[in-house]
Enzyme design. Structure first.
Site, PDB file in Angstrom:
ATOM      1  N   GLU A 297       0.843  -1.209   0.000  1.00  0.00           N
ATOM      2  CA  GLU A 297       0.000   0.000   0.000  1.00  0.00           C
ATOM      3  C   GLU A 297       0.874   1.254   0.000  1.00  0.00           C
ATOM      4  OE1 GLU A 297      -2.434  -0.940   3.389  1.00  0.00           O
ATOM      5  OE2 GLU A 297      -0.827  -0.477   4.797  1.00  0.00           O
ATOM      6  N   ARG A 337       5.982  20.086   5.670  1.00  0.00           N
ATOM      7  CA  ARG A 337       7.015  19.058   5.844  1.00  0.00           C
ATOM      8  C   ARG A 337       8.391  19.619   6.232  1.00  0.00           C
ATOM      9  NH1 ARG A 337       8.672  15.800   2.566  1.00  0.00           N
ATOM     10  NH2 ARG A 337       8.714  14.010   3.951  1.00  0.00           N
ATOM     11  N   CYS A 368       3.475  33.457   9.889  1.00  0.00           N
ATOM     12  CA  CYS A 368       4.069  34.372  10.859  1.00  0.00           C
ATOM     13  C   CYS A 368       4.990  33.664  11.836  1.00  0.00           C
ATOM     14  CB  CYS A 368       2.967  35.095  11.611  1.00  0.00           C
ATOM     15  SG  CYS A 368       1.921  36.029  10.497  1.00  0.00           S
ATOM     16  N   TYR A 397       1.875  14.173   0.972  1.00  0.00           N
ATOM     17  CA  TYR A 397       1.892  14.733   2.330  1.00  0.00           C
ATOM     18  C   TYR A 397       2.136  16.251   2.355  1.00  0.00           C
ATOM     19  CZ  TYR A 397       2.256   9.758   3.300  1.00  0.00           C
ATOM     20  OH  TYR A 397       2.031   8.415   3.322  1.00  0.00           O
TER      21      TYR A 397
HETATM   22  N1  LLP Z   1       0.252   2.162   5.139  1.00  0.00           N
HETATM   23  C1  LLP Z   1       0.137   2.673   6.370  1.00  0.00           C
HETATM   24  C2  LLP Z   1      -0.516   1.901   7.413  1.00  0.00           C
HETATM   25  C3  LLP Z   1       0.665   3.938   6.636  1.00  0.00           C
HETATM   26  O1  LLP Z   1       0.571   4.434   7.849  1.00  0.00           O
HETATM   27  C4  LLP Z   1       1.301   4.663   5.606  1.00  0.00           C
HETATM   28  C5  LLP Z   1       1.860   5.991   5.854  1.00  0.00           C
HETATM   29  C6  LLP Z   1       1.370   4.086   4.320  1.00  0.00           C
HETATM   30  C7  LLP Z   1       0.830   2.820   4.127  1.00  0.00           C
HETATM   31  C8  LLP Z   1       1.995   4.784   3.160  1.00  0.00           C
HETATM   32  O2  LLP Z   1       3.341   5.029   3.370  1.00  0.00           O
HETATM   33  P1  LLP Z   1       4.214   5.684   2.177  1.00  0.00           P
HETATM   34  O3  LLP Z   1       4.261   4.672   1.056  1.00  0.00           O
HETATM   35  O4  LLP Z   1       3.553   6.921   1.757  1.00  0.00           O
HETATM   36  O5  LLP Z   1       5.529   5.916   2.787  1.00  0.00           O
HETATM   37  N2  LLP Z   1       3.571  12.759   6.776  1.00  0.00           N
HETATM   38  C9  LLP Z   1       4.817  12.009   6.650  1.00  0.00           C
HETATM   39  C10 LLP Z   1       4.597  10.588   6.215  1.00  0.00           C
HETATM   40  C11 LLP Z   1       3.653   9.819   7.099  1.00  0.00           C
HETATM   41  C12 LLP Z   1       3.386   8.427   6.641  1.00  0.00           C
HETATM   42  C13 LLP Z   1       2.188   7.892   7.329  1.00  0.00           C
HETATM   43  N3  LLP Z   1       1.834   6.568   6.992  1.00  0.00           N
HETATM   44  C14 LLP Z   1       5.717  12.767   5.693  1.00  0.00           C
HETATM   45  O6  LLP Z   1       5.325  13.811   5.199  1.00  0.00           O
HETATM   46  O7  LLP Z   1       6.845  12.341   5.430  1.00  0.00           O
END
Ligand code: LLP
Length: 440
Positions: A297, A337, A368, A397
């Site tokens: 995923e 980020r 600000c 994100y």
């Molecule tokens: N599956 C689950 C259960 C997750 O919690 C996440 C991401 C994903 C899949 C997808 O992960 P990805 O392939 O996108 O790495 N806001 C943070 C990233 C938080 C990720 C949260 N969970 C950032 O901006 O780096």
């Protein structure tokens, strides 16, 4: 980034430059996008987004035919991205009632949804059961309580995966590590997970299909994924041996990193998938497990590098001997980020991408606080107010985490592909900002 490399379309972000000397996204002139839709503007390259979905599907199917890819919508949960992922043959991972609603409204069938969340509320569980979501990824005993109660109340059944916490800590920002022992997510293996699996297997209206794990995000090294897979499959064998629970499905989560900076070298999707499946094959043979259906995923590696944010440059302030601040019309309100994680980005001028960099400047946002700097050390040519700045790899994100801090309206999101641009989310207006306000 060296603008001339980007211009040839061979650079790390690989967006070409057209005959007018402007950056192109999805074969649409970035300057034209700005004229039509204004700034700040989140542009998603539709062609790249679709290609990223196909790359995942092909890679996983080739390595393990009994499989499916889910788009982790949290990376950019808007109707257009959910719909596009579904059109490309992906399911959608949703992690809240709001994401669930968005995906359903976009026309994704509930059966193609994987419902996540470490503290699903009773209302969300009720909503998801009535909608008929395909899989619940169960995070804790409280959720099993809810499922037991609400399946009975609604006369429904739930297909579940148990979220395992495999005790693996990849090298990424601490805030986005999720698989370690000290984590709010999931059931620790083996003890807590065995207890939950035993209980789930006895619940009348709940069908335990298998297991899930997700160890973190922006992971640039394959070894943690191999360890994750090994730990989960060892656990599956233990659950079978001790509880007679069989694993039909295994979801390895997301987490593959992408290129933000020229020097970043993320593994290819096929190598990432190959690493998981190699371990799976070894463990299936070692433990004589029934070969499960496999899910991944990904979020960031689907939508991240398809995104470019376009800004208009305003004030330029040079403090002699200290630093030059180049202010843009966005900031931590639409991309938190850098402020949250120290995330780094590269940028160039969309209207003059071929101009050689001549200075190092800080690209500042409008919020600000002094910490609202999007890029501390951007290499740019001489700039003037009115220039258009393009920041790369902003698809994941950013918009998803945008706020109305300082009451800035959220930017528009545009899908650009095949030479045409379409609005995916309209720019917020001042009226949108006060829509729910009341002066009592
Ligand atoms: N599956 C689950 C259960 C997750 O919690 C996440 C991401 C994903 C899949 C997808 O992960 P990805 O392939 O996108 O790495 N806001 C943070 C990233 C938080 C990720 C949260 N969970 C950032 O901006 O780096």
């Amino acid at each position: 980034m060296d603008a001339s490399i980007a211009a040839r379309g061979a650079g790390p972000h690989a967006f070409p430059v057209n005959a007018k000397g402007h950056l192109e996204i999805g074969s649409v002139d970035a300057f034209g996008l700005v004229r039509e839709f204004g700034t700040p503007l989140h542009v998603l390259d539709e062609d790249r987004l679709r290609a990223n979905c196909r790359t995942y599907r092909t890679a996983l199917r080739t390595a393990w035919p009994n499989s499916a890819v889910f788009f982790a919508s949290k990376a950019c949960c808007v109707m257009a991205t959910c719909r596009l992922a579904y059109e490309e043959g992906l399911g959608v991972d949703v992690a809240s009632g709001g994401e669930l609603y968005t995906a359903l409204q976009a026309g994704v069938p509930a059966s193609h949804l994987m419902f996540h969340g470490s503290n699903k509320t009773p209302d969300e569980v009720d909503y998801a059961l009535r909608a008929g979501v395909g899989r619940f990824v169960v995070d804790n005993e409280y959720e099993l309580d809810l499922l037991e109660a609400y399946t009975a109340r609604t006369g429904t059944q739930a297909d579940i995966l148990l979220r395992l916490t495999p005790g693996i800590e990849p090298h990424t920002h601490k805030a986005i590590q999720t698989g370690g022992v000290d984590s709010k997510f999931g059931f620790g293996i083996p003890d807590a997970a065995l207890r939950a699996a035993g209980r789930a297997a006895r619940l009348e209206r709940v069908r335990l299909r298998g297991f899930h794990a997700h160890i973190g995000s922006q992971i640039l090294d394959l070894e943690p994924f191999r360890l994750e897979a090994a730990a989960c499959l060892d656990f599956a064998a233990q659950a079978r041996d001790e509880l007679d629970v069989s694993m039909e499905e295994m979801n390895f989560g997301g987490g593959l990193g992408i290129r933000y900076l020229t020097g970043d070298e993320p593994p290819a999707v096929a190598d990432y998938v190959g690493a998981l499946i190699d371990v799976l094959k070894v463990k299936v043979a070692e433990h004589r497990l029934n070969p499960p259906k496999v899910y991944v995923e990904p979020g960031r590696s689907i939508v991240g590098d398809a995104g470019v944010t376009l800004y208009t440059i305003g004030a330029v302030k040079t403090i002699p001997g200290v630093r030059t601040y180049v202010s843009v019309d966005g900031g931590m309100n639409e991309n938190p980020r850098p402020a949250l994680y120290g995330a780094r980005y590269e940028a160039l001028l969309a209207d003059r991408p071929l101009d050689a960099p001549a200075q190092t400047v800080a690209v500042a946002g409008r919020c600000c606080e002094s910490g609202d700097v999007l890029i501390w050390e951007a290499r740019l040519p001489a700039v003037r107010g009115g220039d258009i700045l393009a920041v790369f790899s902003t698809g994941a994100y950013t918009y998803a985490m945008a706020s109305n801090y300082n009451r800035f309206p959220r930017p528009a999101v545009v899908l650009a592909g095949g030479g045409r641009a379409r609005v995916a989310v309209a720019r917020e207006t001042y009226d949108d900002l006060i829509r729910n306000d009341v002066v009592p």
